[in-house]
Design a protein around this motif. Structure first.
Motif, PDB file in Angstrom:
ATOM      1  N   UNK A 151       0.019  -4.908   0.231  1.00 57.75           N
ATOM      2  CA  UNK A 151       1.233  -4.563   0.986  1.00 57.75           C
ATOM      3  C   UNK A 151       2.421  -4.477   0.048  1.00 57.75           C
TER       4      UNK A 151
ATOM      5  N   UNK B  50       5.868   2.658   1.790  1.00 63.66           N
ATOM      6  CA  UNK B  50       4.704   3.495   1.516  1.00 63.66           C
ATOM      7  C   UNK B  50       5.128   4.579   0.521  1.00 63.66           C
TER       8      UNK B  50
ATOM      9  N   UNK C  85       5.984   8.162  -1.205  1.00 66.23           N
ATOM     10  CA  UNK C  85       6.565   9.380  -0.638  1.00 66.23           C
ATOM     11  C   UNK C  85       5.633  10.564  -0.881  1.00 66.23           C
TER      12      UNK C  85
ATOM     13  N   UNK D 162       2.134  21.621  -3.160  1.00 69.78           N
ATOM     14  CA  UNK D 162       2.565  20.856  -1.980  1.00 69.78           C
ATOM     15  C   UNK D 162       1.389  20.077  -1.396  1.00 69.78           C
TER      16      UNK D 162
ATOM     17  N   UNK E  99       0.206  17.092  -3.417  1.00 71.15           N
ATOM     18  CA  UNK E  99       1.012  15.884  -3.273  1.00 71.15           C
ATOM     19  C   UNK E  99       0.526  15.023  -2.095  1.00 71.15           C
TER      20      UNK E  99
ATOM     21  N   UNK F  76       0.132   8.671   7.442  1.00 68.78           N
ATOM     22  CA  UNK F  76       1.507   8.427   7.013  1.00 68.78           C
ATOM     23  C   UNK F  76       2.202   7.430   7.930  1.00 68.78           C
ATOM     24  N   UNK F  77       2.896   6.492   7.329  1.00 72.56           N
ATOM     25  CA  UNK F  77       3.572   5.471   8.111  1.00 72.56           C
ATOM     26  C   UNK F  77       2.672   4.269   8.350  1.00 72.56           C
ATOM     27  N   UNK F  78       1.380   4.422   8.141  1.00 70.59           N
ATOM     28  CA  UNK F  78       0.480   3.310   8.431  1.00 70.59           C
ATOM     29  C   UNK F  78      -0.261   2.811   7.196  1.00 70.59           C
TER      30      UNK F  78
ATOM     31  N   UNK G 166       2.711  -0.063   3.669  1.00 68.31           N
ATOM     32  CA  UNK G 166       4.141  -0.268   3.419  1.00 68.31           C
ATOM     33  C   UNK G 166       4.701  -1.176   4.506  1.00 68.31           C
ATOM     34  N   UNK G 167       5.127  -2.378   4.118  1.00 65.14           N
ATOM     35  CA  UNK G 167       5.717  -3.317   5.087  1.00 65.14           C
ATOM     36  C   UNK G 167       7.083  -3.718   4.542  1.00 65.14           C
ATOM     37  N   UNK G 168       8.159  -3.165   5.100  1.00 67.32           N
ATOM     38  CA  UNK G 168       9.471  -3.370   4.483  1.00 67.32           C
ATOM     39  C   UNK G 168       9.996  -4.799   4.568  1.00 67.32           C
ATOM     40  N   UNK G 169       9.638  -5.539   5.588  1.00 68.16           N
ATOM     41  CA  UNK G 169      10.223  -6.869   5.759  1.00 68.16           C
ATOM     42  C   UNK G 169       9.429  -7.924   4.986  1.00 68.16           C
TER      43      UNK G 169
ATOM     44  N   UNK H 217       7.425 -10.556   6.928  1.00 69.65           N
ATOM     45  CA  UNK H 217       6.190 -10.024   7.516  1.00 69.65           C
ATOM     46  C   UNK H 217       5.097  -9.901   6.461  1.00 69.65           C
TER      47      UNK H 217
ATOM     48  N   UNK I  92       1.582 -11.892   6.512  1.00 69.20           N
ATOM     49  CA  UNK I  92       0.301 -11.188   6.388  1.00 69.20           C
ATOM     50  C   UNK I  92      -0.547 -11.805   5.277  1.00 69.20           C
TER      51      UNK I  92
ATOM     52  N   UNK J 204      -4.377 -11.117   6.289  1.00 69.32           N
ATOM     53  CA  UNK J 204      -4.353  -9.672   6.542  1.00 69.32           C
ATOM     54  C   UNK J 204      -4.109  -8.898   5.264  1.00 69.32           C
TER      55      UNK J 204
END
Lengths: 308, 500
Positions: free
Chosen positions: B35, B39, B41, B177, B180, B196-198, B222-225, B228, B232, B237
């Motif tokens: 983690x 995430x 780009x 493209x 990437x 994406x996002x997960x 990607x877990x920004x906090x 959290x 995990x 986790x």
């Protein structure tokens, strides 16, 4: 009615154009993305080259014109960071945002409305006092804190739920609860006060005088009228929930639009910010239109027919 | 039924419903969950200079060389190499290496990768770092000549970081493209899927030429906090987490479930605008160095784990002058120097810093408090990332805090920060410029080190910065996993393995 809807949709266009201008000019005034896109040791020449390539050297109104002409064709440009069409990123994230918003709304409504009614009917009772205290507590708890407390309890201590991310229902429980809590509290208080007002109305007295059962008086006659302000507030809140749940999305790593747009603002990812702001604005307007239409169902006295 | 009975039965039902949703959090032994704060780009190393993105990329892509912590290199796709002259290296490429789609890794692929790095439409943020190179010539299928415009000592090291070898045929087919999003590399792991996002799921490439990584799958999330991510890690986790601030480290250690690596670090520094008074006077700049109690900041904020820097080159970096000692905390001397410089009563100034740096507020406040003791009143100016950078470039800062990673190769940052051809926003020293230009051209390591010693000493005396410290950053790692972070901070997971 149809004309009313058409007129409202026409207004949406004004809103969208206005919002697009505000979003465009504000984000362009707030800093240059080129320097953020390149590493710290990039030379002035590299910076200048990239700026030229992205068209940031044109006057602002020219840049807006380029943006607007493409946007009306549905092309919002490519995200400067992700290198994929901005719209694609938003459509990927929107389901997650809607899922969370709906779940939070549901949690809030299912708890708050019965609680609010009960408090109003049993005014001054232990239940009334308890639930309104609870509501106050819910309103004053910061999302962030509540989210982390939930994680500590349900994930770390009990090991029941995953700490973060999006997946099955188990992933949805905590973010929905954390987000729904303050709504719950707000709705409960609102339901109570509106119900109290409605219960004193003449038609409720008439219904009781007719000998109707209390359940019917409250559930059918009173509640339907009490729902109008509730629906108004819920509509506004729903629009807000779709884009404004950054904190909860951050705590639970929920892949929603809110975090996407905030990150895009920090990165000065112009195309992504513009596209997201527009999509959120349109959603907001549409949800509110839906709410206005709901009024007609809830209160037949409200009508959007043209007066002749 | 009493009210309490009702209450408890409702709670019971809720608990039962919740338990139905409970996922199985137990990670299998051959899957590693990592983690990070964000995430990626994209997954083309040539398109982003963001740490969290590059970390994932280094698991998918391989380069010619493996950069080492002493700024030397070891073989990777390049099996061996020799220096033809000061401008040319002859590189022999390993036989039998393939990309994840079966395409061969050969001289043509290296040439293609090199030329692609300079392609305009790619907007490669690392282009500048490769600009010392002139061309790649193919001698045969497995031999190339790579030339530089001028002798360039850190050349192989730079190639080891910034020239991933990519498959020419696949890219010709799908375009940049698509590449990437769905990259094919020749590294130890291949991309299985990216939601994406997960999450990003990587699977081990079984035909990898190098040592076989222990884990079959790596999942990046990607877990920004921070809270959290730590939760995990403690629930199992996550196996590896990045971005653990000093104050949270005890919690991880106390849990008995995870440990901390202590490898990478960033080097914050306090720059001064030497073009304007009062910092155009070297006595004032030295006074600032004596006035700040870095030992105490280290103790209070970093549990004593930071390394104090004597000069601009980190004590862990090749080329630092080992005879230099950090400026001691000596407020009396600072005051004396200020008096000599014509500021017996101190002065007022501003200190800018970027808000997104970790623990920066505490550092800035401590620095301001120390400066106040010698009569320098500091107005703190916290800025959001873009604004900070914009004002920096516009020379609007009086004092500012920025940082650089604690890189092993001095040319990587001393050149960027002090050569006035790259940036002369707040300081310029023609003598240092000359030495920096010279330093990168000397191929003999020992002679080269001497040049950097000189630079280190010269800047120490001229004090364009208050030299601060290297803050060790850490990864949190589950007790079930053996992993030592890398000094560069990239989460290259090929060396991670389950603990027996």
């Amino acid at each position: 009615m149809g004309r009313y809807i058409l007129r409202r949709l026409w207004h949406t266009i004004y809103v969208v154009v206005g919002i697009s201008m505000i979003a465009f000019f504000f984000i362009h005034l707030s800093g240059d993305p080129v320097m953020l896109m390149l590493p710290a040791d990039a030379s002035t020449q590299e910076i200048e080259e990239l700026r030229q390539k992205l068209g940031f050297n044109d006057p602002l109104y020219v840049q807006y014109w380029h943006f607007a002409t493409k946007a009306v064709q549905g092309d919002f440009g490519e995200s400067l960071y992700y290198h994929v069409p901005a719209m694609e990123l938003i459509t990927e994230r929107l389901p997650a945002s809607l899922e969370l918003a709906v779940a939070a709304m549901l949690v809030a409504f299912l708890v708050a409305v019965p609680l609010g009614i009960l408090s109003a009917v049993k005014r001054g009772s232990f239940i009334d006092l308890g639930s309104m205290l609870g509501a106050l507590f819910g309103l004053s708890m910061p999302h962030f804190w509540l989210g982390i407390m939930l994680i500590l309890l349900f994930s770390v201590k009990l090991g029941w739920l995953p700490t973060s991310g999006r997946g099955g229902l188990s992933h949805l429980v905590m973010p929905a609860l954390a987000l729904g809590m303050s709504l719950m509290a707000m709705f409960a208080r609102l339901t109570r006060s509106v119900m109290l007002e409605v219960l004193n109305q003449d038609y409720v007295r008439t219904a009781r005088a007719k000998g109707l059962k209390e359940r019917i008086v409250i559930g059918k006659h009173a509640l339907k009228n009490a729902l109008i302000p509730l629906v108004t507030v819920a509509g506004m809140q729903f629009g807000f929930l779709i884009g404004g749940t950054v904190i909860i999305e951050t705590v639970f790593a929920w892949p929603g639009v809110g975090r996407l747009v905030v990150q895009a603002i920090f990165n000065r990812d112009y195309p992504l910010v513009q596209a997201t702001v527009l999509v959120l604005a349109v959603l907001f307007v549409l949800v509110n239109l839906l709410v206005d239409l709901l009024y007609v169902y809830l209160d037949p006295q409200i009508s959007y027919l043209e007066e002749k | 039924m009493s009210h309490w009975k009702k209450f408890w039965s409702v709670i019971g039902i809720i608990a039962l419903i919740l338990s139905l949703f409970v996922g199985t959090a137990t990670a299998k032994k051959d899957v590693l969950v990592v983690m990070q704060e964000a995430e990626p780009v994209g997954l083309d190393l040539m398109r982003s200079s963001i740490q969290t993105t590059m970390s994932v990329c280094y698991n998918i892509h391989d380069t010619l060389f493996a950069p080492q912590e002493d700024a030397s290199v070891k073989p990777r796709i390049a099996e061996s190499w020799e220096k033809v002259d000061d401008l040319t290296w002859k590189i022999h490429i390993r036989h039998g290496v393939t990309f994840h789609n079966g395409e061969p890794v050969n001289a043509q692929a290296v040439k293609f990768s090199f030329e692609r790095a300079f392609k305009d439409s790619l907007k490669n943020p690392h282009k500048g770092k490769l600009s010392a190179f002139k061309e790649v010539k193919v001698l045969d299928d497995y031999t190339i000549l790579i030339t530089t415009k001028e002798p360039y000592a850190p050349g192989l090291y730079i190639l080891g970081y910034y020239l991933p070898i990519v498959p020419p045929k696949y890219i010709a087919k799908v375009g940049d493209e698509e590449y990437n999003i769905h990259p094919i590399g020749c590294g130890p792991y291949k991309l299985e899927k990216w939601v994406r996002g997960e999450e990003i799921v990587l699977t081990r490439y079984e035909k990898y030429y190098g040592p076989k990584p222990a884990f079959k799958k790596i999942i990046f999330k990607g877990v920004p906090e921070e809270a959290s991510r730590i939760a995990a890690l403690l629930t199992g986790e996550a196996d590896v987490i990045s971005g653990v601030s000093i104050h949270q480290r005890k919690k991880i250690l106390a849990s008995g479930k995870a440990y901390l690596t202590n490898q990478m670090g960033v080097m914050p520094y306090l720059g001064m605008n030497t073009y304007k008074p009062p910092f155009n006077n070297v006595k004032v700049r030295r006074a600032m160095n004596y006035a700040i109690n870095r030992q105490l900041i280290n103790k209070a904020l970093f549990n004593g784990k930071a390394i104090l820097c004597p000069g601009p080159i980190s004590p862990r970096t090749f080329g630092h002058d080992p005879t230099l000692k950090p400026y001691p905390y000596d407020p009396a001397r600072a005051k004396k120097l200020l008096s000599e410089a014509g500021y017996p009563n101190g002065f007022e100034t501003r200190l800018a810093y970027p808000t997104y740096m970790s623990q920066i507020q505490e550092q800035a406040e401590a620095i301001a408090a120390d400066l106040a003791k010698v009569g320098v009143k500091v107005k703190l100016e916290p800025y959001e990332r873009a604004v900070m950078w914009q004002r920096y470039k516009a020379r609007k800062h009086a004092m500012y805090i920025y940082w650089w990673d604690d890189a092993p190769e001095p040319d990587r940052y001393v050149y960027s920060l002090f050569n006035s051809k790259v940036r002369d926003y707040y300081y310029k020293n023609p003598e240092v410029d000359k030495l920096l230009d010279l330093g990168r051209t000397i191929m003999d390591r020992k002679k080269r080190a001497e040049v950097y010693h000189k630079i280190d000493r010269m800047l120490y005396n001229d004090a364009p910065w208050v030299f601060l410290y290297v803050i060790p950053e850490v990864f949190g790692v589950s007790n079930k996993v053996e992993y030592h972070g890398r000094r560069d901070g990239f989460l290259d997971m090929r060396t991670a393995k389950p603990k027996p």
